[in-house]
Design an enzyme around this catalytic site. Structure first.
Site, PDB file in Angstrom:
ATOM      1  CB  SER A   1      -0.930   0.002   1.217  1.00 12.37           C
ATOM      2  OG  SER A   1      -0.222  -0.318   2.394  1.00 12.37           O
ATOM      3  CD  GLU A   5      -2.133  -8.625  -2.639  1.00 14.49           C
ATOM      4  OE1 GLU A   5      -2.707  -8.782  -3.737  1.00 14.49           O
ATOM      5  OE2 GLU A   5      -1.905  -7.508  -2.137  1.00 14.49           O
ATOM      6  CD  GLU A  45      -7.542  -5.771   1.525  1.00 25.07           C
ATOM      7  OE1 GLU A  45      -6.404  -6.253   1.555  1.00 25.07           O
ATOM      8  OE2 GLU A  45      -7.798  -4.650   1.064  1.00 25.07           O
TER       9      GLU A  45
HETATM   10  O1  KIV Z   1      -0.370  -3.463   1.663  1.00 23.13           O
HETATM   11  C1  KIV Z   1      -1.092  -3.438   2.664  1.00 23.13           C
HETATM   12  O2  KIV Z   1      -1.206  -2.431   3.363  1.00 23.13           O
HETATM   13  C2  KIV Z   1      -1.838  -4.640   2.988  1.00 23.13           C
HETATM   14  C3  KIV Z   1      -2.802  -4.557   4.123  1.00 23.13           C
HETATM   15  C4  KIV Z   1      -4.026  -3.883   3.657  1.00 23.13           C
HETATM   16  C5  KIV Z   1      -3.086  -5.879   4.704  1.00 23.13           C
HETATM   17  O3  KIV Z   1      -1.684  -5.632   2.351  1.00 23.13           O
END
Ligand code: KIV
Length: 306
Positions: free
Chosen positions: A60, A130, A197
């Protein structure tokens, strides 16, 4: 061998280093596990001092720090750069590096190599990736190399194009069943924990009961073993897009704008810097300086032509 507890820099309080075993023990005792993202040294330090169990250097990063529209563009080098800063700031939390898009999808050997870089070059202690059954063998290969892996299913942002947008997953019965199968496959592959998620709360609770590793929810309701949020959402630092599940615990964005505006106004009004922010010279040195300056200064251009 037990890990020696470290005294907290400010409070002197002794806290044990959090490991994957700590999370398993918390799950066993029914104690909620806390996880947050961090991408830099000062934030990691604050999150760690606040007693959060695990810090995720999430991909993120691409959106909340680098200003991209999704997580796909962030590279392994960028992730490592930020992970290194986080590892300098956090002493106690378990540190998890998020495997970016295309760092593990093409083949398991490449995935093991990239996972290893998070530990070897950036001070991380685990990695997250993921994907469900399709990536169980990749997760198994990384675990076999001695690297703890956290799975991540449900809304997996790296697949945003395949999923047709940022949508809640597992809402139909077959889709929910597929997610349970994904969770079981990742548990079987040796993952130490699983992020769920944007899935319905009942499904998240079902998965949490079906598997023996801690589940960490984000948009998955209150019946998981723990919770994770993106720290910029929690602090009110990211306005572009706020998912329903992201509760704001602070308004730091507003506080930062107010502080920056106050600075601009004081500079423009010549109110900053004030006396207390200013250095001075003694009168003696100042007078001597003026005397020195009364003599003509050598001209460096002319001097060098001689
Ligand atoms: O990249 C991220 O922040 C995440 C979280 C939302 C679990 O994968």
């Amino acid at each position: 061998m037990s890990v020696k507890p470290e005294a907290h820099e400010k409070t002197g309080e002794f806290r044990h280093k959090t490991t994957v075993l700590t999370l398993a023990e918390k799950r066993q005792r029914g104690e909620p596990i806390t996880m947050l993202t961090a991408y830099d040294y000062p934030t990691a330090k604050l999150v760690d001092e606040a007693g959060i169990d695990a810090i995720l250097v999430g991909d993120s990063l691409a959106m909340v720090v680098l200003g991209q529209t999704n997580t796909l563009s962030v590279t392994m080098e960028e992730m490592l750069h930020h992970a290194r800063a986080v590892s300098r700031g956090a002493k106690r939390a378990l540190l998890i590096g998020d495997m970016p898009f295309m760092s593990y999808q093409s083949d398991p050997a490449w995935a093991v190599r990239n996972a290893g870089r998070f530990l070897q070059e950036a001070g991380m202690e685990a990695v997250k990736l993921e994907g469900g059954r399709a990536f169980a063998e990749t997760a198994r290969a990384i675990v076999r190399a001695g690297i703890p892996v956290q799975g991540h299913i449900g809304l997996t942002p790296q697949s945003v194009n395949a999923l047709g947008g940022w949508r809640v997953q597992g809402r139909s019965a077959p889709a929910a069943k597929a997610l349970v199968e994904d969770a079981l496959a990742l548990e079987d592959a040796g993952c130490f924990s699983l992020v769920l998620e944007s899935i319905p709360e009942g499904l998240a609770a079902h998965i949490t009961e079906r598997i023996a590793i801690p589940t960490i929810g984000i948009g998955a309701g209150a019946r998981t073993n723990g919770q994770v949020l993106v720290i910029h959402d929690l602090l009110g630092l990211f306005d572009r897009f706020t998912p329903k599940f992201a509760k704001r615990y602070g308004e730091l964005g507003q506080a930062m704008t107010a502080a920056v505006r106050a600075y601009r106004e004081e500079v423009e009004a010549r109110a900053f810097p004030a006396r207390e922010h200013t250095y001075a010279m003694s009168d003696v040195e100042w007078r001597e300086f003026l005397t020195l300056m009364a003599d003509p200064l050598p001209n460096p251009v002319k001097e060098s032509r001689r």
